[in-house]
Motif scaffolding. Structure first.
Motif, PDB file in Angstrom:
ATOM      1  N   LYS A 290       0.825  -1.217   0.000  1.00 33.28           N
ATOM      2  CA  LYS A 290       0.000   0.000   0.000  1.00 33.28           C
ATOM      3  C   LYS A 290       0.857   1.264   0.000  1.00 33.28           C
ATOM      4  O   LYS A 290       0.440   2.297  -0.504  1.00 33.28           O
ATOM      5  CB  LYS A 290      -0.951  -0.023   1.194  1.00 33.28           C
ATOM      6  N   ARG A 291       2.058   1.167   0.569  1.00 29.21           N
ATOM      7  CA  ARG A 291       2.963   2.319   0.532  1.00 29.21           C
ATOM      8  C   ARG A 291       3.459   2.570  -0.896  1.00 29.21           C
ATOM      9  O   ARG A 291       3.425   3.706  -1.386  1.00 29.21           O
ATOM     10  CB  ARG A 291       4.149   2.071   1.463  1.00 29.21           C
ATOM     11  N   GLY A 450     -16.641  13.301  -2.210  1.00 24.93           N
ATOM     12  CA  GLY A 450     -17.862  14.104  -2.243  1.00 24.93           C
ATOM     13  C   GLY A 450     -17.896  15.087  -3.392  1.00 24.93           C
ATOM     14  O   GLY A 450     -18.971  15.536  -3.806  1.00 24.93           O
ATOM     15  N   ASP A 451     -16.715  15.456  -3.941  1.00 21.13           N
ATOM     16  CA  ASP A 451     -16.651  16.370  -5.084  1.00 21.13           C
ATOM     17  C   ASP A 451     -16.721  15.637  -6.415  1.00 21.13           C
ATOM     18  O   ASP A 451     -16.554  16.251  -7.477  1.00 21.13           O
ATOM     19  CB  ASP A 451     -15.373  17.209  -5.005  1.00 21.13           C
ATOM     20  N   GLY A 452     -16.937  14.315  -6.375  1.00 15.82           N
ATOM     21  CA  GLY A 452     -17.055  13.537  -7.604  1.00 15.82           C
ATOM     22  C   GLY A 452     -15.753  13.012  -8.139  1.00 15.82           C
ATOM     23  O   GLY A 452     -15.749  12.237  -9.105  1.00 15.82           O
ATOM     24  N   ARG A 453     -14.620  13.415  -7.533  1.00 15.12           N
ATOM     25  CA  ARG A 453     -13.336  12.865  -7.978  1.00 15.12           C
ATOM     26  C   ARG A 453     -13.095  11.502  -7.331  1.00 15.12           C
ATOM     27  O   ARG A 453     -13.690  11.164  -6.309  1.00 15.12           O
ATOM     28  CB  ARG A 453     -12.207  13.841  -7.630  1.00 15.12           C
ATOM     29  N   LEU A 454     -12.194  10.734  -7.946  1.00 15.91           N
ATOM     30  CA  LEU A 454     -11.874   9.407  -7.440  1.00 15.91           C
ATOM     31  C   LEU A 454     -10.558   9.451  -6.676  1.00 15.91           C
ATOM     32  O   LEU A 454      -9.566  10.013  -7.160  1.00 15.91           O
ATOM     33  CB  LEU A 454     -11.764   8.397  -8.580  1.00 15.91           C
ATOM     34  N   ALA A 455     -10.569   8.809  -5.496  1.00 25.53           N
ATOM     35  CA  ALA A 455      -9.369   8.722  -4.678  1.00 25.53           C
ATOM     36  C   ALA A 455      -8.859   7.288  -4.724  1.00 25.53           C
ATOM     37  O   ALA A 455      -9.495   6.387  -4.167  1.00 25.53           O
ATOM     38  CB  ALA A 455      -9.675   9.123  -3.240  1.00 25.53           C
ATOM     39  N   PRO A 456      -7.726   7.021  -5.382  1.00 21.50           N
ATOM     40  CA  PRO A 456      -7.188   5.655  -5.417  1.00 21.50           C
ATOM     41  C   PRO A 456      -6.635   5.262  -4.050  1.00 21.50           C
ATOM     42  O   PRO A 456      -5.972   6.068  -3.381  1.00 21.50           O
ATOM     43  CB  PRO A 456      -6.080   5.735  -6.465  1.00 21.50           C
ATOM     44  N   THR A 457      -6.906   4.030  -3.633  1.00 21.71           N
ATOM     45  CA  THR A 457      -6.530   3.612  -2.283  1.00 21.71           C
ATOM     46  C   THR A 457      -5.567   2.435  -2.241  1.00 21.71           C
ATOM     47  O   THR A 457      -4.778   2.331  -1.309  1.00 21.71           O
ATOM     48  CB  THR A 457      -7.784   3.252  -1.469  1.00 21.71           C
ATOM     49  N   GLU A 458      -5.622   1.506  -3.216  1.00 17.66           N
ATOM     50  CA  GLU A 458      -4.687   0.388  -3.192  1.00 17.66           C
ATOM     51  C   GLU A 458      -4.698  -0.325  -4.529  1.00 17.66           C
ATOM     52  O   GLU A 458      -5.590  -0.137  -5.369  1.00 17.66           O
ATOM     53  CB  GLU A 458      -5.013  -0.596  -2.079  1.00 17.66           C
ATOM     54  N   ILE A 459      -3.667  -1.151  -4.728  1.00 15.37           N
ATOM     55  CA  ILE A 459      -3.519  -2.003  -5.912  1.00 15.37           C
ATOM     56  C   ILE A 459      -3.492  -3.442  -5.429  1.00 15.37           C
ATOM     57  O   ILE A 459      -2.867  -3.752  -4.415  1.00 15.37           O
ATOM     58  CB  ILE A 459      -2.205  -1.686  -6.661  1.00 15.37           C
ATOM     59  N   ASN A 460      -4.158  -4.320  -6.158  1.00 19.65           N
ATOM     60  CA  ASN A 460      -4.123  -5.761  -5.867  1.00 19.65           C
ATOM     61  C   ASN A 460      -3.540  -6.489  -7.069  1.00 19.65           C
ATOM     62  O   ASN A 460      -4.070  -6.375  -8.183  1.00 19.65           O
ATOM     63  CB  ASN A 460      -5.527  -6.291  -5.562  1.00 19.65           C
ATOM     64  N   LEU A 461      -2.460  -7.221  -6.841  1.00 25.89           N
ATOM     65  CA  LEU A 461      -1.802  -7.963  -7.916  1.00 25.89           C
ATOM     66  C   LEU A 461      -2.190  -9.433  -7.815  1.00 25.89           C
ATOM     67  O   LEU A 461      -1.374 -10.308  -7.524  1.00 25.89           O
ATOM     68  CB  LEU A 461      -0.288  -7.781  -7.823  1.00 25.89           C
TER      69      LEU A 461
END
Length: 580
Positions: A290-291, A450-461
């Motif tokens: 995640k880092r 809340g502003d409609g933008r997307l916040a990426p949080t993690e990648i799964n391989l």
């Protein structure tokens, strides 16, 4: 049974079968005589190559035909010998004609059905589209149905399977163990979740699973998804991991290597590299961290204005995390606390003033994004053999707190602007992942701000719950036509602990009840039905999302109702059943 082109010399036999099949519905001789000319197959029809028959050891059992010119055509005939009705011949012929139409460039088929046959077509995926006058009997109206055959988008499936059937390996716990020895509880949960590996591709040939699974479960899924024969190797779990258990059985390892099948693990490990003879590059799983994922998000975000990366910072231990969390809480801010690795919400906590027991650390702290709708979105993709990125799709995840519970994929599930943003950014992330030497399935998870933008949080391989939904959708779109919406529900609570026989009986009843409502039920996780807190996993598919809502409510209610079978008449608690 096999399906083959009809032969010119058997038109008389086929016409006799058609009329006997029509008579099955109780029509009198006058009615059948009126229909005869319209239903007659002649040599020209056969020569055109659009008439096929199903045959077995008893001879020809059914006949079907395709009419018209691409892109829109018609199911000309579909008739089954009365002695074979109800044995699957009709479904096999129907699926064969759909596949033939798709290969010839058809995008839509029209069906003018006998009123008695209309329920069959609705159950196999066709949608009502009005009525039409009979071509044989004046004043008689026939139900009209249609089936869409969407053009395949992208080459992700060929990139994933190489265009072959596949052997699926459910090495969930083995994959997670690469970042620390999982607890016994996590190992047990992972072995149940590994059942989702049955859906690692749309058409499995071999399943390798850690826990014993009911053979009837495999057979039920084969019926729902038109799988060919599936060979199962189960009960292979040991402390070293599933693929290690395969390697400890040289005959099985050799068989898998020499099978000609695509070998698809839940996640890539060193052991899997030894099985295939392909080393896992040292940096290939870097972005499972995640880092490291956050670092690549920050680097790519400036080129994507609809992406807002949440702030993240490391702390050395849980005491430092507690101090930071309390300080933020005094300012009115909640905090996400993460371990560097973890799947399905494990190792992630939303701390908003309630007491939470955190691990020792080191840990990552992340700002909480004020959620919009839909809240949790994921992009899935495949990195092909040459490092090219193939988009699979965008899904909505069902997440409670930080715990993943299921996903929904299909048309209209994610608003187009969000889906486009997620796809563009996910594709760019895939390019970074491919540069590390990783090849295979991956996803990028987001929270909608809340502003409609997307916040990426993690990648799964690795494969995930949404990947199973995409595979099931791909299979149903192919065998039933249409553009399905598919929902996976990983934990449906059961009202009682069910041994295998009772569980399969329940699943068969639920499959029938869902089919009556135009929905397909695919049981995904059967092995947890005898846990102290029993549950099962399912996937549901329909042509509209409201059909999924109704089917999910039906399944949840019926699953809880099984407890009534073990309740005494006076309503007191039922005795606990003995173990198997």
């Amino acid at each position: 049974m096999r399906i083959r082109p009809a032969r010119v010399g058997e038109t008389a036999l086929l016409n006799d079968l058609v009329m006997r099949s029509k008579a099955y519905w109780g029509y009198d001789e006058e009615f059948l005589a009126a229909c005869r000319d319209e239903l007659t197959i002649d040599a020209g029809d056969v020569t055109a190559g659009r008439v096929v028959v199903a045959e077995d050891g008893h001879g020809v059992r059914g006949v079907a035909s395709l009419q018209g010119c691409a892109p829109e055509g018609e199911l000309g005939l579909l008739f089954v010998d009365p002695e074979a009705i109800g044995t699957g011949v009709g479904r096999a012929l129907y699926r064969h004609v759909l596949a033939m139409a798709r290969e010839l460039g058809f995008t839509r088929l029209r069906i003018e059905a006998d009123p008695n046959a209309a329920p069959f077509y609705r159950a196999t995926g066709a949608r009502p589209a009005g009525t039409a006058p009979s071509g044989s009997v004046p004043g008689r109206a026939l139900p009209v149905l249609e089936v869409a055959l969407p053009v395949a988008r992208g080459g992700w499936l060929d990139a994933w399977t190489g265009g072959r059937r596949a052997a699926h390996l459910g090495n969930v716990a083995e994959f997670q163990a690469q970042w620390g020895d999982p607890s016994e509880e996590a190992r047990r949960a992972g072995s149940h979740y590994a059942c989702l590996a049955a859906f690692a591709s749309p058409d499995p040939a071999v399943l390798v699973l850690p826990r014993p699974v009911p053979r009837a479960w495999v057979e039920l899924n084969a019926a729902q998804l038109a799988w060919d024969r599936v060979v199962v190797y189960d009960g292979l779990d040991d402390r070293a991991g599933l693929v290690a258990a395969v390697l400890a059985r040289p005959a099985l390892a050799t068989h898998l290597r020499d099978s000609g099948l695509a070998l698809l693990p839940w996640g890539r490990t060193r052991a899997f590299g030894r099985l295939t003879g392909e080393d896992l590059p040292s940096a290939a799983l870097r972005y499972e961290s995640k880092r490291a994922a956050h670092e690549v998000f920050v680097r790519l975000a400036p080129a994507h204005p609809r992406i807002a990366v949440p702030a993240q910072w490391p702390v050395p231990n849980r005491w430092a995390a507690a101090r930071s969390v309390r300080a933020r809480a005094r300012r009115g801010h909640a905090t996400i606390v993460k371990t560097e690795h973890g799947a399905g919400g494990s190792g992630t906590w939303l701390v908003d003033g309630h007491r939470v027991r955190l691990p020792r650390g080191p840990l990552l702290l992340e700002e909480v994004v004020l959620a919009g709708t839909p809240r949790d979105v994921t992009y899935d993709g495949v990195i092909g053999p040459g490092g090219e990125v193939h988009d699979v799709g965008v899904a909505v995840m069902d997440v409670k707190g930080t715990a993943y519970r299921g996903a929904t994929v299909g048309p209209g599930v994610v608003p187009d602007p969000l889906a486009e943003t997620a796809s563009r950014f996910g594709h760019a992330v895939g390019g970074e992942i491919g540069a590390t030497g990783y090849r295979g399935w991956f996803d990028v998870d987001f929270v909608t701000g809340g502003d409609g933008r997307l916040a990426p949080t993690e990648i799964n391989l690795r494969l995930t719950g949404p990947s199973a939904a995409f595979m099931i959708k791909a299979r149903l779109d192919r065998i039933r036509g249409g553009d399905h919406v598919v929902r996976t529900v990983d934990q449906v609570p059961l009202g009682a602990r069910l041994p295998d026989d009772e569980l399969i009986a329940l699943l068969r009843r639920l499959c029938r009840r869902c089919a009556e409502n135009g929905t397909v039920l695919v049981p995904t996780i059967p092995t947890a039905a005898y846990e102290p807190a029993p549950y099962l996993g399912v996937a549901l598919a329909a042509h509209a999302i409201d059909g999924l809502d109704a089917a999910e409510a039906l399944v949840r209610d019926a699953a809880l109702d099984v407890g009534r079978m073990f309740s005494p008449p006076d309503g007191s608690a039922a005795p606990r059943r003995s173990s198997r």
